[in-house]
Motif scaffolding. Structure first.
Motif, PDB file in Angstrom:
ATOM      1  N   ASP A 229       0.821  -1.216   0.000  1.00  8.47           N
ATOM      2  CA  ASP A 229       0.000   0.000   0.000  1.00  8.47           C
ATOM      3  C   ASP A 229       0.852   1.262   0.000  1.00  8.47           C
ATOM      4  N   GLN A 230       1.993   1.234   0.671  1.00  4.58           N
ATOM      5  CA  GLN A 230       2.893   2.386   0.666  1.00  4.58           C
ATOM      6  C   GLN A 230       3.437   2.627  -0.735  1.00  4.58           C
ATOM      7  N   MET A 231       3.742   1.547  -1.445  1.00  2.00           N
ATOM      8  CA  MET A 231       4.224   1.696  -2.823  1.00  2.00           C
ATOM      9  C   MET A 231       3.163   2.353  -3.692  1.00  2.00           C
ATOM     10  N   VAL A 232       1.913   1.968  -3.490  1.00  2.16           N
ATOM     11  CA  VAL A 232       0.815   2.560  -4.266  1.00  2.16           C
ATOM     12  C   VAL A 232       0.626   4.024  -3.859  1.00  2.16           C
ATOM     13  N   PHE A 233       0.640   4.284  -2.552  1.00  6.39           N
ATOM     14  CA  PHE A 233       0.474   5.646  -2.047  1.00  6.39           C
ATOM     15  C   PHE A 233       1.550   6.576  -2.608  1.00  6.39           C
ATOM     16  N   LEU A 234       2.791   6.078  -2.671  1.00  3.68           N
ATOM     17  CA  LEU A 234       3.907   6.886  -3.183  1.00  3.68           C
ATOM     18  C   LEU A 234       3.948   6.925  -4.708  1.00  3.68           C
ATOM     19  N   GLU A 235       2.946   6.291  -5.327  1.00  2.80           N
ATOM     20  CA  GLU A 235       2.816   6.227  -6.781  1.00  2.80           C
ATOM     21  C   GLU A 235       4.012   5.547  -7.442  1.00  2.80           C
ATOM     22  N   LEU A 236       4.595   4.589  -6.713  1.00  2.00           N
ATOM     23  CA  LEU A 236       5.643   3.764  -7.288  1.00  2.00           C
ATOM     24  C   LEU A 236       5.026   2.632  -8.099  1.00  2.00           C
ATOM     25  N   ALA A 237       3.752   2.369  -7.838  1.00  6.13           N
ATOM     26  CA  ALA A 237       2.989   1.356  -8.565  1.00  6.13           C
ATOM     27  C   ALA A 237       1.568   1.881  -8.726  1.00  6.13           C
ATOM     28  N   LYS A 238       0.904   1.449  -9.810  1.00  6.05           N
ATOM     29  CA  LYS A 238      -0.461   1.914 -10.068  1.00  6.05           C
ATOM     30  C   LYS A 238      -1.464   1.343  -9.080  1.00  6.05           C
ATOM     31  N   ASN A 239      -1.208   0.101  -8.656  1.00  4.78           N
ATOM     32  CA  ASN A 239      -2.160  -0.571  -7.773  1.00  4.78           C
ATOM     33  C   ASN A 239      -1.439  -1.689  -7.026  1.00  4.78           C
ATOM     34  N   ARG A 240      -2.174  -2.358  -6.148  1.00  8.21           N
ATOM     35  CA  ARG A 240      -1.588  -3.438  -5.354  1.00  8.21           C
ATOM     36  C   ARG A 240      -1.031  -4.554  -6.238  1.00  8.21           C
ATOM     37  N   SER A 241      -1.734  -4.853  -7.292  1.00  5.99           N
ATOM     38  CA  SER A 241      -1.291  -5.927  -8.182  1.00  5.99           C
ATOM     39  C   SER A 241       0.070  -5.605  -8.790  1.00  5.99           C
ATOM     40  N   ASP A 242       0.221  -4.385  -9.298  1.00  4.72           N
ATOM     41  CA  ASP A 242       1.498  -3.982  -9.888  1.00  4.72           C
ATOM     42  C   ASP A 242       2.608  -3.957  -8.840  1.00  4.72           C
ATOM     43  N   ALA A 243       2.298  -3.463  -7.650  1.00  3.71           N
ATOM     44  CA  ALA A 243       3.297  -3.412  -6.582  1.00  3.71           C
ATOM     45  C   ALA A 243       3.747  -4.823  -6.205  1.00  3.71           C
ATOM     46  N   THR A 244       2.788  -5.718  -6.080  1.00  2.00           N
ATOM     47  CA  THR A 244       3.111  -7.101  -5.725  1.00  2.00           C
ATOM     48  C   THR A 244       3.965  -7.739  -6.813  1.00  2.00           C
ATOM     49  N   ALA A 245       3.599  -7.537  -8.065  1.00  2.00           N
ATOM     50  CA  ALA A 245       4.369  -8.099  -9.176  1.00  2.00           C
ATOM     51  C   ALA A 245       5.789  -7.548  -9.179  1.00  2.00           C
ATOM     52  N   MET A 246       5.941  -6.255  -8.911  1.00  2.00           N
ATOM     53  CA  MET A 246       7.264  -5.653  -8.887  1.00  2.00           C
ATOM     54  C   MET A 246       8.127  -6.291  -7.791  1.00  2.00           C
ATOM     55  N   LEU A 247       7.550  -6.491  -6.614  1.00  2.00           N
ATOM     56  CA  LEU A 247       8.300  -7.082  -5.505  1.00  2.00           C
ATOM     57  C   LEU A 247       8.672  -8.541  -5.795  1.00  2.00           C
ATOM     58  N   ILE A 248       7.762  -9.257  -6.419  1.00  2.00           N
ATOM     59  CA  ILE A 248       8.050 -10.654  -6.770  1.00  2.00           C
ATOM     60  C   ILE A 248       9.174 -10.712  -7.796  1.00  2.00           C
ATOM     61  N   ARG A 249       9.096  -9.876  -8.836  1.00  2.00           N
ATOM     62  CA  ARG A 249      10.156  -9.855  -9.851  1.00  2.00           C
ATOM     63  C   ARG A 249      11.507  -9.535  -9.220  1.00  2.00           C
ATOM     64  N   GLU A 250      11.511  -8.575  -8.289  1.00  2.00           N
ATOM     65  CA  GLU A 250      12.763  -8.208  -7.631  1.00  2.00           C
ATOM     66  C   GLU A 250      13.290  -9.379  -6.798  1.00  2.00           C
ATOM     67  N   GLY A 251      12.415 -10.085  -6.123  1.00  2.89           N
ATOM     68  CA  GLY A 251      12.837 -11.248  -5.346  1.00  2.89           C
ATOM     69  C   GLY A 251      13.420 -12.332  -6.232  1.00  2.89           C
ATOM     70  N   ILE A 252      12.795 -12.568  -7.363  1.00  4.02           N
ATOM     71  CA  ILE A 252      13.305 -13.569  -8.306  1.00  4.02           C
ATOM     72  C   ILE A 252      14.643 -13.128  -8.877  1.00  4.02           C
ATOM     73  N   ARG A 253      14.752 -11.853  -9.238  1.00  5.11           N
ATOM     74  CA  ARG A 253      16.010 -11.333  -9.787  1.00  5.11           C
ATOM     75  C   ARG A 253      17.126 -11.445  -8.748  1.00  5.11           C
ATOM     76  N   THR A 254      16.824 -11.107  -7.516  1.00  2.01           N
ATOM     77  CA  THR A 254      17.812 -11.138  -6.445  1.00  2.01           C
ATOM     78  C   THR A 254      18.319 -12.558  -6.191  1.00  2.01           C
ATOM     79  N   HIS A 255      17.440 -13.543  -6.331  1.00  2.40           N
ATOM     80  CA  HIS A 255      17.792 -14.936  -6.041  1.00  2.40           C
ATOM     81  C   HIS A 255      17.860 -15.773  -7.321  1.00  2.40           C
ATOM     82  N   GLN A 256      18.253 -15.135  -8.406  1.00  3.22           N
ATOM     83  CA  GLN A 256      18.281 -15.766  -9.722  1.00  3.22           C
ATOM     84  C   GLN A 256      19.104 -17.057  -9.736  1.00  3.22           C
TER      85      GLN A 256
END
Length: 127
Positions: free
Chosen positions: A45-72
């Motif tokens: 919700d903070q990511m959405v509030f700060l307009e780093l993501a359009k909505n919860r779905s986008d924020a969640t997807a961004m965090l998941i992608r980052e987790g996958i990239r980090t642990h590639q």
């Protein structure tokens, strides 16, 4: 609250994720429902509030992608093990089919019979 170093890392992660999200938006393939703790929802919700993501779905997807990239490396290793397990599974399936066991079990099931040894008593020739 995050310290200065954590904030910098968080912002860098968000920037990378937003770039990746922009590239991948057209490639979205599916929807996944997840259960999250309140703390995790608050971050999203903070990511959405700060307009780093359009909505919860986008924020969640961004965090998941980052987790996958980090642990590639770990996920690559997981893919290799999964491929090995698929080969073993296919080999065992072929072996079981070739043994005739599946056909025997299906025939016994159609006749309402208990499979060999299924009642706790093995046939005389197997003892």
């Amino acid at each position: 609250m995050l310290n200065k170093n954590q904030k910098i890392q968080f912002n860098q992660m968000i920037e990378r994720s937003m770039e990746q999200a922009a590239k991948n938006l057209s490639g979205t393939k599916g929807v996944v429902s997840v259960r999250l703790s309140q703390d995790e929802i608050d971050v999203i919700d903070q990511m959405v509030f700060l307009e780093l993501a359009k909505n919860r779905s986008d924020a969640t997807a961004m965090l998941i992608r980052e987790g996958i990239r980090t642990h590639q490396t770990l996920f690559h290793e997981l893919q290799e093990y999964t491929a090995e397990l698929e080969q073993v599974k296919a080999k065992m399936q072929r072996r079981i089919q070739e043994s005739g066991l599946v056909a025997q079990l299906k025939q016994g099931d159609e006749r309402g019979e208990i499979p060999i040894g299924g009642d706790g008593n093995e046939p005389e020739d197997n003892k």
